[in-house]
Write a protein that holds these residues in place. Structure first.
Motif, short mmCIF file in Angstrom:
data_model
loop_
_atom_site.label_atom_id
_atom_site.label_comp_id
_atom_site.label_asym_id
_atom_site.label_seq_id
_atom_site.Cartn_x
_atom_site.Cartn_y
_atom_site.Cartn_z
N LEU A 79 0.84 -1.18 0.00
CA LEU A 79 0.00 0.00 0.00
C LEU A 79 0.88 1.24 0.00
N GLU A 80 0.32 2.33 -0.49
CA GLU A 80 1.09 3.56 -0.59
C GLU A 80 1.24 4.24 0.76
N HIS A 81 2.30 5.04 0.89
CA HIS A 81 2.54 5.81 2.11
C HIS A 81 1.52 6.94 2.24
N PRO A 82 1.37 7.54 3.44
CA PRO A 82 0.45 8.67 3.63
C PRO A 82 0.94 9.91 2.87
N HIS A 83 0.01 10.80 2.56
CA HIS A 83 0.32 12.06 1.88
C HIS A 83 -0.10 13.24 2.74
N TYR A 84 0.63 14.36 2.59
CA TYR A 84 0.31 15.59 3.33
C TYR A 84 0.53 16.79 2.42
N ASP B 239 -4.35 21.12 14.97
CA ASP B 239 -3.43 20.50 15.93
C ASP B 239 -2.87 19.17 15.46
N ARG B 240 -2.88 18.95 14.17
CA ARG B 240 -2.30 17.75 13.58
C ARG B 240 -1.18 18.19 12.64
N PRO B 241 0.09 18.11 13.10
CA PRO B 241 1.20 18.59 12.28
C PRO B 241 1.63 17.57 11.23
N LEU C 19 9.14 15.22 6.54
CA LEU C 19 8.68 15.72 5.25
C LEU C 19 9.00 17.20 5.06
N LEU C 20 9.34 17.87 6.15
CA LEU C 20 9.72 19.29 6.09
C LEU C 20 11.22 19.48 6.10
#
Length: 245
Positions: A174-179, A187-189, A194-195
């Motif tokens: 399955l693919e990794h999460p995206h942001y 309140d969800r960083p 990824l930064l």
């Protein structure tokens, strides 16, 4: 890539397959997805495409002859692979989509009512495919799902090959999460990695998330996973250690 869809409801197919990515691909001539009305090949003035089943029972069964004549017309002039969308078929997956991609011309047959005369299936169908263990009112939605999954892999349809090779199911994971923006949403960083701008660390994180997600959500897929290198083996050990703590 040429896909013909045999259906009683061609407008349903055209309304979807002429839009978005697949619609633009058709405009560019990269793929062709056409819907043909089976009723156009009916033998009577009422365009009858179904009749009562032999042996009794409820519902109607699609007639073999209109299906055969429609199929015969679409087969003219080349090698064709014919798929019947059926609840009895083999489950459709990414591997099957890649198999169909290798075909120059695919015909997808949409059933309706209680089913299709078995004699047409025996005479003309190469394989039956199911999109899941559930029943729909007809084969149009499965046919469009199959056509979309295949056509998006045709070179030029998506910006580059990685647009689909990095996605879920391509390599058994399955693919990794995206942001995306903002960095902090309610309140969800976004994960710090990824930064960071450190591409190697980002890729390692994405690989680890892909492994974790697959193991947790699709253990059936994970059971067949083979690590591709020492990095995978290291990530798997870390995941196992985390689970034991």
């Amino acid at each position: 890539m040429k896909i013909d869809i045999m259906t009683l409801f061609p407008e349903m197919i055209e309304a979807v397959m002429r839009e978005s990515i697949i619609g633009r691909a058709q405009e560019k001539g990269l793929v062709s997805v056409s819907a043909t009305n089976i009723r156009d090949y009916a033998l009577d003035k009422h365009h009858k495409a179904d009749d009562a089943p032999y042996g009794g029972g409820r519902g109607q069964v699609m007639l073999a002859e209109p299906l055969f004549l429609c199929h015969e017309a679409l087969c003219a002039g080349g090698q064709v692979h014919t798929v019947f969308l059926s609840a009895q078929g083999r489950p459709f997956d990414q591997a099957k989509a890649r198999e169909l991609l290798a075909r120059e011309h695919v015909i997808l047959v949409c059933g309706h009512y209680e089913g299709v005369d078995q004699r047409f299936i025996d005479a003309c169908v190469d394989e039956e495919i199911s999109i899941g263990d559930f029943v729909l009112t007809g084969g149009e939605i499965p046919a469009m799902a199959v056509a979309d999954a295949v056509c998006r892999m045709v070179p030029g349809v998506l910006p580059d090959e990685e647009a689909f090779t990095a996605e879920s199911h391509w390599a058994g994971l399955l693919e990794h999460p995206h942001y995306t923006r903002p960095e902090n949403w309610r309140d969800r960083p976004v994960p710090d990695v990824l930064l960071s701008g450190h591409h190697a660390n980002i890729e390692a994180w994405r690989r680890e998330m892909s492994l974790r997600r697959t193991k947790q959500d699709r253990p059936d897929l994970f059971a067949h996973f083979i690590p591709r290198d020492k990095t995978d083996q290291k990530l798997l050990r870390r995941i196992e250690e985390d689970e034991q703590t």
